[in-house]
Motif scaffolding. Structure first.
Motif, PDB file in Angstrom:
ATOM      1  N   VAL A 159       0.842  -1.203   0.000  1.00  0.00           N
ATOM      2  CA  VAL A 159       0.000   0.000   0.000  1.00  0.00           C
ATOM      3  C   VAL A 159       0.875   1.249   0.000  1.00  0.00           C
ATOM      4  O   VAL A 159       0.683   2.172  -0.804  1.00  0.00           O
ATOM      5  N   GLY A 179      11.452   0.079   7.718  1.00  0.00           N
ATOM      6  CA  GLY A 179      12.351  -0.613   8.640  1.00  0.00           C
ATOM      7  C   GLY A 179      13.680  -0.974   7.989  1.00  0.00           C
ATOM      8  O   GLY A 179      13.762  -1.929   7.231  1.00  0.00           O
ATOM      9  N   LYS A 183      15.459  -0.780   2.868  1.00  0.00           N
ATOM     10  CA  LYS A 183      14.099  -0.378   2.485  1.00  0.00           C
ATOM     11  C   LYS A 183      14.050   1.139   2.270  1.00  0.00           C
ATOM     12  O   LYS A 183      13.421   1.622   1.330  1.00  0.00           O
ATOM     13  N   HIS A 199      12.382   3.472  11.084  1.00  0.00           N
ATOM     14  CA  HIS A 199      11.683   3.465  12.383  1.00  0.00           C
ATOM     15  C   HIS A 199      12.465   2.736  13.471  1.00  0.00           C
ATOM     16  O   HIS A 199      12.074   2.739  14.631  1.00  0.00           O
ATOM     17  N   TYR A 249      -1.248  -6.167  15.315  1.00  0.00           N
ATOM     18  CA  TYR A 249      -2.116  -7.280  14.907  1.00  0.00           C
ATOM     19  C   TYR A 249      -1.876  -8.562  15.713  1.00  0.00           C
ATOM     20  O   TYR A 249      -2.768  -9.389  15.834  1.00  0.00           O
ATOM     21  N   PHE A 273     -11.164   3.479   6.977  1.00  0.00           N
ATOM     22  CA  PHE A 273     -11.895   3.022   5.803  1.00  0.00           C
ATOM     23  C   PHE A 273     -11.503   1.586   5.486  1.00  0.00           C
ATOM     24  O   PHE A 273     -10.442   1.124   5.875  1.00  0.00           O
ATOM     25  N   VAL A 275     -11.263  -0.818   2.111  1.00  0.00           N
ATOM     26  CA  VAL A 275     -11.245  -0.640   0.660  1.00  0.00           C
ATOM     27  C   VAL A 275     -12.471  -1.262  -0.012  1.00  0.00           C
ATOM     28  O   VAL A 275     -12.996  -0.732  -0.993  1.00  0.00           O
ATOM     29  N   ASN A 324       9.029  -9.263   4.596  1.00  0.00           N
ATOM     30  CA  ASN A 324       8.798  -9.015   3.163  1.00  0.00           C
ATOM     31  C   ASN A 324       9.391  -7.669   2.787  1.00  0.00           C
ATOM     32  O   ASN A 324       9.484  -6.769   3.607  1.00  0.00           O
TER      33      ASN A 324
HETATM   34  N1  LIG Z   1      -8.158  -0.338   5.259  1.00  0.00           N
HETATM   35  C1  LIG Z   1      -8.042  -1.173   4.239  1.00  0.00           C
HETATM   36  O1  LIG Z   1      -8.981  -1.413   3.461  1.00  0.00           O
HETATM   37  C2  LIG Z   1      -6.730  -1.842   4.013  1.00  0.00           C
HETATM   38  C3  LIG Z   1      -6.456  -2.530   2.807  1.00  0.00           C
HETATM   39  C4  LIG Z   1      -5.169  -3.062   2.613  1.00  0.00           C
HETATM   40  C5  LIG Z   1      -4.185  -2.964   3.625  1.00  0.00           C
HETATM   41  N2  LIG Z   1      -4.517  -2.328   4.785  1.00  0.00           N
HETATM   42  C6  LIG Z   1      -3.487  -2.145   5.863  1.00  0.00           C
HETATM   43  O2  LIG Z   1      -2.401  -1.434   5.294  1.00  0.00           O
HETATM   44  C7  LIG Z   1      -1.197  -1.764   6.017  1.00  0.00           C
HETATM   45  C8  LIG Z   1      -0.097  -2.131   5.022  1.00  0.00           C
HETATM   46  O3  LIG Z   1      -0.485  -3.306   4.328  1.00  0.00           O
HETATM   47  P1  LIG Z   1       0.406  -3.850   3.102  1.00  0.00           P
HETATM   48  O4  LIG Z   1      -0.397  -4.884   2.405  1.00  0.00           O
HETATM   49  O5  LIG Z   1       0.928  -2.704   2.332  1.00  0.00           O
HETATM   50  O6  LIG Z   1       1.605  -4.589   3.845  1.00  0.00           O
HETATM   51  P2  LIG Z   1       3.163  -4.402   3.564  1.00  0.00           P
HETATM   52  O7  LIG Z   1       3.472  -2.989   3.917  1.00  0.00           O
HETATM   53  O8  LIG Z   1       3.507  -4.890   2.204  1.00  0.00           O
HETATM   54  O9  LIG Z   1       3.858  -5.383   4.609  1.00  0.00           O
HETATM   55  C9  LIG Z   1       3.792  -5.151   5.954  1.00  0.00           C
HETATM   56  C10 LIG Z   1       4.914  -4.169   6.421  1.00  0.00           C
HETATM   57  O10 LIG Z   1       4.525  -3.593   7.649  1.00  0.00           O
HETATM   58  C11 LIG Z   1       5.668  -3.249   8.388  1.00  0.00           C
HETATM   59  N3  LIG Z   1       5.570  -3.765   9.758  1.00  0.00           N
HETATM   60  C12 LIG Z   1       5.239  -5.001  10.152  1.00  0.00           C
HETATM   61  N4  LIG Z   1       5.273  -5.100  11.481  1.00  0.00           N
HETATM   62  C13 LIG Z   1       5.642  -3.879  11.923  1.00  0.00           C
HETATM   63  C14 LIG Z   1       5.865  -3.338  13.215  1.00  0.00           C
HETATM   64  N5  LIG Z   1       5.706  -4.087  14.324  1.00  0.00           N
HETATM   65  N6  LIG Z   1       6.227  -2.022  13.320  1.00  0.00           N
HETATM   66  C15 LIG Z   1       6.407  -1.266  12.216  1.00  0.00           C
HETATM   67  N7  LIG Z   1       6.213  -1.745  10.950  1.00  0.00           N
HETATM   68  C16 LIG Z   1       5.834  -3.036  10.835  1.00  0.00           C
HETATM   69  C17 LIG Z   1       6.875  -3.911   7.694  1.00  0.00           C
HETATM   70  O11 LIG Z   1       7.565  -2.894   6.967  1.00  0.00           O
HETATM   71  P3  LIG Z   1       8.832  -2.175   7.640  1.00  0.00           P
HETATM   72  O12 LIG Z   1       9.896  -3.224   7.743  1.00  0.00           O
HETATM   73  O13 LIG Z   1       9.141  -1.094   6.697  1.00  0.00           O
HETATM   74  O14 LIG Z   1       8.382  -1.689   8.982  1.00  0.00           O
HETATM   75  C18 LIG Z   1       6.220  -4.893   6.740  1.00  0.00           C
HETATM   76  O15 LIG Z   1       7.033  -5.154   5.617  1.00  0.00           O
HETATM   77  C19 LIG Z   1      -1.573  -2.867   6.999  1.00  0.00           C
HETATM   78  O16 LIG Z   1      -1.814  -2.284   8.262  1.00  0.00           O
HETATM   79  C20 LIG Z   1      -2.874  -3.415   6.421  1.00  0.00           C
HETATM   80  O17 LIG Z   1      -3.675  -4.037   7.377  1.00  0.00           O
HETATM   81  C21 LIG Z   1      -5.756  -1.786   5.005  1.00  0.00           C
END
Ligand SMILES: NC(=O)c1ccc[n+]([C@@H]2O[C@H](COP(=O)([O-])OP(=O)(O)OC[C@H]3O[C@@H](n4cnc5c(N)ncnc54)[C@H](OP(=O)(O)O)[C@@H]3O)[C@@H](O)[C@H]2O)c1
Length: 333
Positions: A159, A179, A183, A199, A249, A273, A275, A324
């Motif tokens: 995202v 992180g 990255k 961070h 989570y 929101f 999606v 990832n």
């Molecule tokens: N509201 C909606 O409709 C919707 C839809 C899609 C996704 N989302 C949310 O959007 C967010 C990102 O999702 P994504 O699919 O793009 O995942 P992503 O960023 O591809 O992967 C997760 C990343 O989160 C970071 N992370 C994980 N644990 C962490 C921690 N304890 N502290 C800080 N950073 C941490 C890591 O990046 P770093 O190593 O850089 O920290 C990890 O690579 C998530 O919270 C997800 O639930 C919401």
């Protein structure tokens, strides 16, 4: 020997961080399509943080995956057989078919896509649900204006990478939070953000240096310590896009929250929101806009491709620990 279906089931609900034993890998017969259904063979599976919520039976905006059921997830693949007009063998489709190789589904859950437009896996990331999330959240809530400062957490992720680039294309100053040095380098050098904050370092000092005029839009993907550092730096009338809080989570008890009184004093708009509420009917508009950015070379994207469906549980466990780098997808073959 006839080909079998490979499926990954939820064996039990995780306590804290998921472990391999929470999943079960089974081989079953390939499903036979019922009248009005399309049989799809998946080629890519998207792994996403929301799946952690589906593994839990805590109250949420969506029902949990039942114990013993196939894990939920978006896949991209090919139609193998069809009893539905408009879908023919060989068509490329996108849909929520779960962590499995074959599925027989009703057409309401299928999007036909042109495989010539972009690599297939991109339709699960930059051109898929995560990209759509970025676009909808910015259109509806963030509303970034030229010259504003936009901060994006989990900036190198599925995202975050799209959020920051759309904001950059719209003339904002964009600061990512990610992180580690690798990255952060990707976020500035490949995605073209103006700065990126690690961070794992001193968040306060880095935010002060990168955002001397404060923050106008904060895209929240993470929560926790990152949110606590960003929150006091929000400007008057800032918009905080509450997309997710992945840092929490796996928590088994709620973390202490920020003092939301600032939201009153500063007239902030903080809006969560999902999606799927309004995104999918706007998918064609989103896809056309993003394909245009891709064709003009203004939009980069990075995927983290794991080989083999059997690796999905371990890859998902790693996603929740930040292992990832880019949009996580599984290449099923
Ligand atoms: N509201 C909606 O409709 C919707 C839809 C899609 C996704 N989302 C949310 O959007 C967010 C990102 O999702 P994504 O699919 O793009 O995942 P992503 O960023 O591809 O992967 C997760 C990343 O989160 C970071 N992370 C994980 N644990 C962490 C921690 N304890 N502290 C800080 N950073 C941490 C890591 O990046 P770093 O190593 O850089 O920290 C990890 O690579 C998530 O919270 C997800 O639930 C919401």
């Amino acid at each position: 020997m006839a080909e079998t279906n490979l499926q990954i089931l939820l064996r039990r609900r995780p306590q804290g961080a998921p472990v391999a034993e929470d999943f079960e890998i089974v081989e079953t017969p390939v499903p036979q399509p019922k009248p009005g259904e399309v049989l799809v063979r998946a080629q890519y599976l998207s792994l996403d943080p929301y799946m952690r919520g589906r593994m839990s039976d805590a109250k949420s905006y969506s029902a949990p995956v039942a114990i013993g059921a196939v894990m939920e997830g978006q896949t991209a693949g090919e139609v193998v057989a069809s009893d539905v007009p408009g879908f023919a063998p060989g068509d490329t489709v996108l849909g929520g078919f779960g962590w499995q190789r074959y599925s027989s589904v009703a057409p309401g859950r299928l999007f036909k896509i042109d495989p010539g437009e972009a690599p297939l896996s991109a339709s699960l990331g930059v051109l898929g649900m995560p990209g759509l999330t970025a676009w909808v959240g910015l259109e509806d809530i963030g509303q970034p204006k030229p010259g504003e400062t936009v901060v994006v957490s989990a900036a190198s992720g599925a995202v975050g990478q799209v959020v920051g680039q759309i904001a950059r294309i719209r003339g904002c100053k964009v600061v990512g939070i990610a992180g580690g040095a690798k990255k952060c380098e990707f976020v500035t050098e490949v995605l073209g953000f103006d700065a990126c904050i690690d961070h794992r370092g001193d968040l306060d000092a880095q935010l002060d240096a990168a955002c001397p005029n404060g923050i106008d839009v904060y895209w929240e993907n993470v929560g926790g310590a990152v949110q606590r550092a960003v929150f006091p730096r929000l400007n008057d009338h800032a918009r905080m896009v509450m997309c997710g809080m992945i840092a929490e989570y796996n928590d088994t008890s709620p973390a202490p929250g920020p003092n939301l009184m600032s939201a009153v004093r500063k007239r902030l708009r903080i809006q969560g929101f999902i999606v799927s509420d309004s995104g999918w009917p706007r998918y064609p508009q989103f896809r056309t806009e993003l394909l245009g950015h891709m064709a003009s070379g203004r939009l980069a994207w990075r995927e983290d491709v794991v080989e083999g469906l059997r690796q999905a549980p371990q890859a998902f466990i790693g996603l929740l620990k930040g292992e990832n780098f880019g949009k996580l997808v599984v290449k099923i073959d």
